[in-house]
Every structure is written in structure tokens, then in C-alpha cells.
Design a protein around this motif. Structure first.
Motif, mmCIF file in Angstrom:
data_model
loop_
_atom_site.group_PDB
_atom_site.id
_atom_site.type_symbol
_atom_site.label_atom_id
_atom_site.label_comp_id
_atom_site.label_asym_id
_atom_site.label_seq_id
_atom_site.Cartn_x
_atom_site.Cartn_y
_atom_site.Cartn_z
ATOM 1 N N LEU A 44 0.695 -1.201 -0.020
ATOM 2 C CA LEU A 44 -0.045 -0.003 -0.003
ATOM 3 C C LEU A 44 0.739 1.133 -0.098
ATOM 4 O O LEU A 44 0.666 2.214 -0.606
ATOM 5 C CB LEU A 44 -0.890 -0.117 1.293
ATOM 6 C CG LEU A 44 -2.235 -1.038 1.382
ATOM 7 C CD1 LEU A 44 -2.842 -1.091 2.393
ATOM 8 C CD2 LEU A 44 -2.916 -0.914 0.058
ATOM 9 N N ALA A 45 2.195 1.154 0.740
ATOM 10 C CA ALA A 45 2.804 2.353 0.805
ATOM 11 C C ALA A 45 3.442 2.471 -0.664
ATOM 12 O O ALA A 45 3.850 3.648 -0.955
ATOM 13 C CB ALA A 45 4.169 2.177 1.802
ATOM 14 N N GLU A 46 3.822 1.475 -1.247
ATOM 15 C CA GLU A 46 4.301 1.746 -2.787
ATOM 16 C C GLU A 46 3.258 2.277 -3.637
ATOM 17 O O GLU A 46 3.878 3.133 -4.566
ATOM 18 C CB GLU A 46 5.063 0.357 -3.148
ATOM 19 C CG GLU A 46 5.316 0.100 -4.544
ATOM 20 C CD GLU A 46 5.986 -1.092 -5.136
ATOM 21 O OE1 GLU A 46 6.267 -1.285 -6.312
ATOM 22 O OE2 GLU A 46 6.039 -1.785 -4.250
ATOM 23 N N ILE A 47 2.010 1.835 -3.581
ATOM 24 C CA ILE A 47 1.065 2.648 -4.125
ATOM 25 C C ILE A 47 0.870 3.911 -3.806
ATOM 26 O O ILE A 47 0.964 5.102 -4.688
ATOM 27 C CB ILE A 47 -0.375 2.013 -4.159
ATOM 28 C CG1 ILE A 47 -0.332 0.360 -4.500
ATOM 29 C CG2 ILE A 47 -1.418 2.692 -4.681
ATOM 30 C CD1 ILE A 47 -1.522 -0.266 -4.382
ATOM 31 N N ALA A 48 1.056 4.537 -2.602
ATOM 32 C CA ALA A 48 1.027 5.895 -2.056
ATOM 33 C C ALA A 48 2.254 6.614 -2.565
ATOM 34 O O ALA A 48 2.417 7.629 -3.059
ATOM 35 C CB ALA A 48 0.840 5.758 -0.747
#
Length: 336
Positions: A291-295
Motif C-alpha cells: 500500500l505504501a508503494e502505491i502511495a
């Protein structure tokens, strides 16, 4: 086998010649026919027997062959049987008295040996080693053999870079390593596809789930590129969706589905899949990094920091701990 056939033909022709000789016809034609048949049988016998003799008895070739032919031709029937008997004794008798080169031994006793700490390549940067122009080729090949046992997801880029090396042996070794890893997974995929075609309903979930994982491994281990990679991700997504149709509460499959969509740069769908996996019970250490990579791709830096801070400090993943520590120690700039 050809020598045995010659001996069988010789016996058959000699038997025919003896029938002609013992027949009631006493004409010149009958004698000529016998002589021709007997001569042909002697030639066949000499050829077969000469080939079966040990090499030291076949010197000189012409005279040794003429000796066998003369013995068979000038001593009808008895000479043929004597030669065959001699060959049989010569082949079987030495085997009876031959010393066996093998024997039975006791099972070895296993003595544990301490593994030497350190490796000749542990302190060497393999990337610099393989790409170095002044490094001996023998040492570069040894470095490539070290890469053989390492996960392709770590060494894939280095192996592909080596495919363009000037040293041919190094190129072939890199290609062989990549090809072997890809074929291992492809063989498993082919076997599971065959099983899925005739599988019962109760087994379709496990088979489709495993197929999604294997197709994902081809991408994760960096074994496919370009259009093949796109097709592989599509197949992984297809069988992942098939597995979720059978078991929609599979949190691990939702996580895999999100990672596949992330690799396809479908960030919206990936975010939904990963969020659903989190709701189904997966820990923050398993889901939040993605999710952090998407953000991060969306330049939502405060969200990246919040997601990384939610990860438990006692996470088992060393590399993840480093990333978590980085985002805890650095204050991100305002999101774009």
C-alpha cells in the motif's frame, strides 16, 4: 548383433549345402551348387567369427581372416562347428575366472565436519567481479557458479546483463542458469494445467491457486520480460480470480492479486485488493509495504509514512525494518 546374424546366416547356408550334398542327385550341377553354398557359408562364418575375436588375434587382418575361412572351407561341417564352439568357449570361459572389480563394503560412518566460515566470494562484489574487464575469466566463471544457487529474483538483472558479455562461456552459463530456472517453473505449470482440465470441483481451487502463484513466480524471479511478462501477469491474474471465485475469503490470494495488479500498474484495483486482504486478517507487515508503494507512486508521502509507522517494530523482515526506520526518522515533504 551384426556378428550374431552373420553366424546364423552361415549355419543356415551350411545346412542347405549339406542337404544338397546328401541328396540323391549326383550331378555336376548339384556339386557346384554345394560348393557355392559351402563357400558362401564359410565366408559368412569367417566374417562373423573374425569380428568376435579379441583384437590381438585379428593381426594381421587379412591372414587371420583367411585362416578362419580356410579352416571352415576345407573341413566341411566339422570346421564350422569347431569354430563356433571355440568362440563360445573363448567368450564364456574368461568371464568365469575374471576378477570382479567391485566388492561389498560396510556403510560409511558419517563424521560431522564443521562448515568453514566465510567464502572466497563473500567479500567480493559479484557485480564488479562479473563486469570487470581485468578480472581473469576463470574467476568470473566461478563467480557465475555462485549465482547459480542464489534466488533469481536477486540475481536476475545481473544474469541478464551478463548475456551481453564478450566471454562466450560466461554468456552461455548465464543463459543456462536463467533457462533452467524458467523451465523448472514451466514444467510445473504444464503439469498443473493438465491436472486442472480433468480435476473435480473440489480440487479446482487448489490447482488454480497454485497456477496463479507459479505464473507470478516467473515475474517475481525476473525470468520473463516484455510481452511475455505481460502475458504471464495476465495468466496469473486469471487463475488468481478463478481461485477467489472458489474461496473469496482467501486473504493470501487477495494479497497476491494486489501485487499482480501493482506489477501491471493498475494502482486503483491493487489498492482495493490489498485493502481487502488487510480486512481479512493479514498483518500490517504483510500488506502495508505494498500500500505504501502505491502511495509513493501517487506521491502521497505523508500516507507512506503513516502506513510504514503502522508496521510492528518486531517484524521479522530485516529489509522491511530498515525501510520502516527510514520513514520514521525522516519527515516527508508535503504531498504533491
Amino acid at each position: 548383433m551384426s556378428e550374431l546374424k552373420l553366424l546364423i546366416y552361415a549355419l543356415a547356408v551350411e545346412a542347405t549345402a549339406m542337404l544338397v550334398l546328401l541328396s540323391e542327385h549326383k550331378s555336376l550341377i548339384a556339386f557346384t551348387l554345394y560348393l557355392s553354398s559351402h563357400g558362401l557359408a564359410s565366408v559368412l562364418l569367417a566374417l562373423g567369427a573374425w569380428r568376435l575375436m579379441p583384437l590381438r588375434f585379428r593381426r594381421p587382418p587379412l591372414w587371420s581372416w583367411l585362416l578362419i575361412f580356410g579352416f571352415a572351407f576345407f573341413i566341411p561341417a566339422i570346421g564350422l562347428l569347431t569354430i563356433l564352439g571355440g568362440l563360445l568357449v573363448g567368450i564364456l570361459l574368461p568371464a568365469v575366472f575374471r576378477d570382479q572389480p567391485f566388492g561389498l563394503v560396510d556403510k560409511p560412518y558419517f563424521a560431522p565436519v564443521s562448515v568453514t566460515t566465510g567464502s572466497s566470494f563473500r567479500q567480493v562484489d559479484l557485480k564488479s567481479l562479473l563486469s570487470g574487464k581485468n578480472v581473469p575469466n576463470a574467476l568470473r566463471v566461478q563467480g557465475m557458479l555462485v549465482l547459480k544457487d542464489m534466488p533469481p529474483r536477486i540475481t536476475g538483472r545481473l544474469l541478464r546483463a551478463t548475456l551481453g558479455d564478450e566471454f562466450e562461456d560466461l554468456r552461455l552459463l548465464a543463459y543456462g542458469i536463467l533457462d533452467q530456472k524458467e523451465k523448472e517453473i514451466t514444467r510445473q505449470i504444464d503439469r498443473l494445467l493438465q491436472m486442472l482440465e480433468r480435476a473435480r470441483e473440489s480440487r479446482r481451487y487448489r490447482l488454480s491457486r497454485r497456477l496463479a502463484e507459479l505464473y507470478w513466480e516467473l515475474n517475481y524471479q525476473d525470468l520473463v520480460r516484455g510481452d511475455i511478462r505481460d502475458l504471464t501477469l495476465e495468466r496469473a491474474a486469471f487463475y488468481g480470480d478463478m481461485a477467489l471465485m472458489e474461496s473469496p475469503d482467501d486473504a493470501g490470494m487477495w494479497l497476491l492479486r494486489g501485487r499482480i495488479q501493482l506489477a501491471q500498474e493498475d494502482y486503483g484495483q491493487a489498492h482495493q485488493s490489498l485493502t481487502f486482504a488487510r480486512r481479512l486478517g493479514l498483518s500490517s507487515a504483510q500488506v502495508n509495504p505494498w500500500l505504501a508503494e502505491i502511495a509513493l507512486e501517487r506521491r502521497q508521502l505523508p500516507l507512506v509514512r503513516r502506513l510504514m509507522q503502522e508496521i510492528n517494530e518486531e517484524s521479522q523482515f530485516t529489509t522491511l525494518n530498515r525501510a520502516v526506520q527510514y520513514w520514521r526518522d525522516h519527515e516527508p515533504a508535503a504531498s504533491a
